[in-house]
Design a protein around this motif. Structure first.
Motif, PDB file in Angstrom:
ATOM      1  N   ALA A  13       0.851  -1.188   0.000  1.00  0.00           N
ATOM      2  CA  ALA A  13       0.000   0.000   0.000  1.00  0.00           C
ATOM      3  C   ALA A  13       0.889   1.241   0.000  1.00  0.00           C
ATOM      4  CB  ALA A  13      -0.891  -0.008   1.234  1.00  0.00           C
ATOM      5  N   PHE A  14       0.332   2.351  -0.417  1.00  0.00           N
ATOM      6  CA  PHE A  14       1.097   3.593  -0.413  1.00  0.00           C
ATOM      7  C   PHE A  14       0.168   4.768  -0.169  1.00  0.00           C
ATOM      8  CE2 PHE A  14      -0.062   2.687  -4.788  1.00  0.00           C
ATOM      9  CZ  PHE A  14      -0.616   3.881  -5.214  1.00  0.00           C
ATOM     10  N   LYS A  15       0.781   5.845   0.257  1.00  0.00           N
ATOM     11  CA  LYS A  15       0.067   7.103   0.467  1.00  0.00           C
ATOM     12  C   LYS A  15       0.774   8.173  -0.344  1.00  0.00           C
ATOM     13  CE  LYS A  15      -1.289   6.056   5.196  1.00  0.00           C
ATOM     14  NZ  LYS A  15      -1.189   6.465   6.607  1.00  0.00           N
ATOM     15  N   VAL A  16       0.061   9.241  -0.619  1.00  0.00           N
ATOM     16  CA  VAL A  16       0.653  10.383  -1.305  1.00  0.00           C
ATOM     17  C   VAL A  16       0.427  11.632  -0.457  1.00  0.00           C
ATOM     18  CG1 VAL A  16       0.381   9.407  -3.615  1.00  0.00           C
ATOM     19  CG2 VAL A  16      -1.430  10.846  -2.673  1.00  0.00           C
ATOM     20  N   LYS A  17       1.159  12.662  -0.829  1.00  0.00           N
ATOM     21  CA  LYS A  17       0.932  13.966  -0.210  1.00  0.00           C
ATOM     22  C   LYS A  17       0.905  15.012  -1.313  1.00  0.00           C
ATOM     23  CE  LYS A  17       5.822  14.743   0.833  1.00  0.00           C
ATOM     24  NZ  LYS A  17       6.825  14.943   1.889  1.00  0.00           N
ATOM     25  N   VAL A  18       0.205  16.088  -1.031  1.00  0.00           N
ATOM     26  CA  VAL A  18       0.080  17.185  -1.986  1.00  0.00           C
ATOM     27  C   VAL A  18       1.308  18.072  -1.853  1.00  0.00           C
ATOM     28  CG1 VAL A  18      -1.317  19.159  -2.684  1.00  0.00           C
ATOM     29  CG2 VAL A  18      -2.433  17.101  -1.788  1.00  0.00           C
ATOM     30  N   ILE A  19       1.961  18.352  -2.979  1.00  0.00           N
ATOM     31  CA  ILE A  19       3.148  19.213  -2.936  1.00  0.00           C
ATOM     32  C   ILE A  19       2.961  20.525  -3.680  1.00  0.00           C
ATOM     33  CG2 ILE A  19       4.793  17.358  -2.519  1.00  0.00           C
ATOM     34  CD1 ILE A  19       5.476  17.489  -5.562  1.00  0.00           C
ATOM     35  N   ASP A  20       1.896  20.607  -4.480  1.00  0.00           N
ATOM     36  CA  ASP A  20       1.647  21.860  -5.200  1.00  0.00           C
ATOM     37  C   ASP A  20       0.190  21.869  -5.643  1.00  0.00           C
ATOM     38  OD1 ASP A  20       2.170  24.349  -6.258  1.00  0.00           O
ATOM     39  OD2 ASP A  20       3.321  23.623  -7.969  1.00  0.00           O
ATOM     40  N   ILE A  21      -0.286  23.058  -5.906  1.00  0.00           N
ATOM     41  CA  ILE A  21      -1.651  23.227  -6.373  1.00  0.00           C
ATOM     42  C   ILE A  21      -1.638  24.144  -7.591  1.00  0.00           C
ATOM     43  CG2 ILE A  21      -2.106  25.162  -4.817  1.00  0.00           C
ATOM     44  CD1 ILE A  21      -4.960  24.022  -4.468  1.00  0.00           C
ATOM     45  N   LEU A  22      -2.454  23.812  -8.546  1.00  0.00           N
ATOM     46  CA  LEU A  22      -2.598  24.575  -9.782  1.00  0.00           C
ATOM     47  C   LEU A  22      -4.085  24.847  -9.987  1.00  0.00           C
ATOM     48  CD1 LEU A  22      -0.373  22.163 -11.870  1.00  0.00           C
ATOM     49  CD2 LEU A  22       0.335  24.389 -10.993  1.00  0.00           C
ATOM     50  N   PRO A  23      -4.445  25.752 -10.843  1.00  0.00           N
ATOM     51  CA  PRO A  23      -5.874  25.947 -11.118  1.00  0.00           C
ATOM     52  C   PRO A  23      -6.567  24.666 -11.594  1.00  0.00           C
ATOM     53  CG  PRO A  23      -4.644  27.794 -11.973  1.00  0.00           C
ATOM     54  CD  PRO A  23      -3.627  26.761 -11.522  1.00  0.00           C
ATOM     55  N   THR A  24      -5.808  23.759 -12.180  1.00  0.00           N
ATOM     56  CA  THR A  24      -6.384  22.538 -12.733  1.00  0.00           C
ATOM     57  C   THR A  24      -6.307  21.321 -11.816  1.00  0.00           C
ATOM     58  OG1 THR A  24      -4.296  22.104 -13.831  1.00  0.00           O
ATOM     59  CG2 THR A  24      -6.013  23.234 -15.127  1.00  0.00           C
ATOM     60  N   GLY A  25      -5.609  21.405 -10.683  1.00  0.00           N
ATOM     61  CA  GLY A  25      -5.539  20.247  -9.804  1.00  0.00           C
ATOM     62  C   GLY A  25      -4.352  20.285  -8.868  1.00  0.00           C
ATOM     63  N   ASP A  37      -3.950  25.086   3.612  1.00  0.00           N
ATOM     64  CA  ASP A  37      -5.136  24.545   4.285  1.00  0.00           C
ATOM     65  C   ASP A  37      -5.317  23.063   3.969  1.00  0.00           C
ATOM     66  OD1 ASP A  37      -5.662  27.065   5.329  1.00  0.00           O
ATOM     67  OD2 ASP A  37      -7.296  27.506   3.908  1.00  0.00           O
ATOM     68  N   LEU A  38      -5.137  22.708   2.708  1.00  0.00           N
ATOM     69  CA  LEU A  38      -5.284  21.317   2.295  1.00  0.00           C
ATOM     70  C   LEU A  38      -4.225  20.434   2.948  1.00  0.00           C
ATOM     71  CD1 LEU A  38      -6.635  19.155   0.567  1.00  0.00           C
ATOM     72  CD2 LEU A  38      -5.198  19.884  -1.336  1.00  0.00           C
ATOM     73  N   GLN A  39      -2.981  20.893   2.951  1.00  0.00           N
ATOM     74  CA  GLN A  39      -1.907  20.101   3.560  1.00  0.00           C
ATOM     75  C   GLN A  39      -2.118  19.936   5.065  1.00  0.00           C
ATOM     76  OE1 GLN A  39       1.302  22.524   1.996  1.00  0.00           O
ATOM     77  NE2 GLN A  39       1.912  20.885   0.575  1.00  0.00           N
ATOM     78  N   ALA A  40      -2.673  20.951   5.726  1.00  0.00           N
ATOM     79  CA  ALA A  40      -2.946  20.849   7.158  1.00  0.00           C
ATOM     80  C   ALA A  40      -4.102  19.881   7.423  1.00  0.00           C
ATOM     81  CB  ALA A  40      -3.262  22.231   7.735  1.00  0.00           C
ATOM     82  N   ALA A  41      -5.134  19.949   6.591  1.00  0.00           N
ATOM     83  CA  ALA A  41      -6.309  19.100   6.777  1.00  0.00           C
ATOM     84  C   ALA A  41      -6.038  17.645   6.402  1.00  0.00           C
ATOM     85  CB  ALA A  41      -7.482  19.643   5.963  1.00  0.00           C
ATOM     86  N   ALA A  42      -5.185  17.432   5.409  1.00  0.00           N
ATOM     87  CA  ALA A  42      -4.901  16.077   4.918  1.00  0.00           C
ATOM     88  C   ALA A  42      -3.416  15.961   4.605  1.00  0.00           C
ATOM     89  CB  ALA A  42      -5.743  15.787   3.684  1.00  0.00           C
ATOM     90  N   PRO A  43      -2.594  15.773   5.644  1.00  0.00           N
ATOM     91  CA  PRO A  43      -1.145  15.694   5.394  1.00  0.00           C
ATOM     92  C   PRO A  43      -0.757  14.560   4.457  1.00  0.00           C
ATOM     93  CG  PRO A  43      -1.625  15.787   7.759  1.00  0.00           C
ATOM     94  CD  PRO A  43      -2.929  15.658   7.055  1.00  0.00           C
ATOM     95  N   THR A  44      -1.512  13.469   4.500  1.00  0.00           N
ATOM     96  CA  THR A  44      -1.293  12.373   3.552  1.00  0.00           C
ATOM     97  C   THR A  44      -2.653  11.897   3.051  1.00  0.00           C
ATOM     98  OG1 THR A  44      -1.334  10.631   5.235  1.00  0.00           O
ATOM     99  CG2 THR A  44       0.822  11.597   4.712  1.00  0.00           C
ATOM    100  N   LEU A  45      -2.622  11.298   1.877  1.00  0.00           N
ATOM    101  CA  LEU A  45      -3.831  10.763   1.263  1.00  0.00           C
ATOM    102  C   LEU A  45      -3.602   9.290   0.956  1.00  0.00           C
ATOM    103  CD1 LEU A  45      -4.323  13.630  -1.343  1.00  0.00           C
ATOM    104  CD2 LEU A  45      -5.510  13.400   0.849  1.00  0.00           C
TER     105      LEU A  45
END
Length: 173
Positions: free
Chosen positions: A64-76, A142-150
Motif C-alpha cells: 500500500a502507499f500514500k501520497v501527499k500534496v506538494i503543489d496546487i494549480l488551477p487545474t488540480g 489549508d489542504l496540507q494541514a487538513a490532509a497531510p497524507t492521502l
C-alpha cells in the motif's frame, strides 16, 4: 471553484478523481512511446484492453502507499509519495508496468504524479490570475494541514470514454 475566472475551467465530477500511475493507450496517441511494441497501431482500443487485461492479471501484489500534496494549480494537485518508501512504491509500479504495456514513455522517469480537477476551456484573465496567484498558496496550506497524507487504493486498470468516469476493470496486484 469560487475564485474569479473559474468559469474558464470545466471541473471533473468527484467520482472521476484519480491519480494516474501509468498512462495506457489512448486512441489518439498511437505513437511508439504510447503503444505496445509489436502490436498493430490500428488495432481497436477494445482489443488492446483485452490484451492488457491478460498481461496485467499475473502482476504480484504491491505494498500500500500514500501520497501527499506538494503543489496546487488551477487545474488540480501535484502529488508525490508521502514518504521515500511510498515514492519508491509509485516509481516501482511505473517501472513494472512498462513490461505488460510494452512501452516506456519519454517522460517516464520525470513524470509528475497529479490529480486533475479541471480542464481549461478558456483563459483566466490577468486580473483574475493575480487573485489565483495570491489565493492558491493559502488553499494549498489549508489542504496540507487538513490532509497531510492521502491513502490511495491499489492501482487499477481502467477503461474510460472521457474524463468523467473511470471504469475499474482490474485492481492490480
Amino acid at each position: 471553484m469560487a475564485l474569479p475566472g473559474a468559469d474558464n475551467l470545466l471541473f471533473t465530477p468527484i467520482s472521476s478523481l484519480h491519480m494516474t500511475v501509468f498512462q495506457g493507450v489512448i486512441d489518439t496517441g498511437r505513437t511508439e512511446d504510447y503503444w505496445p511494441a509489436g502490436e498493430d497501431r490500428t488495432a481497436p482500443i477494445e482489443a488492446m484492453t483485452d490484451l492488457f487485461l491478460e498481461r496485467l492479471r499475473p502482476l504480484p501484489p504491491a505494498p500500500a502507499f500514500k501520497v501527499k500534496v506538494i503543489d496546487i494549480l488551477p487545474t488540480g494537485l501535484r502529488l508525490t509519495g508521502a514518504t521515500e518508501g511510498d515514492e519508491a512504491t509509485l516509481r516501482g509500479w511505473r517501472d513494472a508496468l512498462t513490461i505488460p504495456f510494452g512501452y516506456r514513455q519519454d517522460e517516464h522517469d520525470d513524470y509528475h504524479f497529479h490529480s486533475t480537477f479541471a480542464y481549461p476551456t478558456g483563459w483566466i484573465d490577468d486580473a483574475d490570475l493575480a487573485v489565483w496567484t495570491r489565493e492558491l498558496p493559502g488553499i494549498l496550506a489549508d489542504l496540507q494541514a487538513a490532509a497531510p497524507t492521502l491513502p490511495l487504493r491499489p492501482p487499477a486498470f481502467c477503461r474510460f470514454a472521457d474524463m468523467t468516469h473511470f471504469e475499474e476493470l482490474l485492481v492490480l496486484g
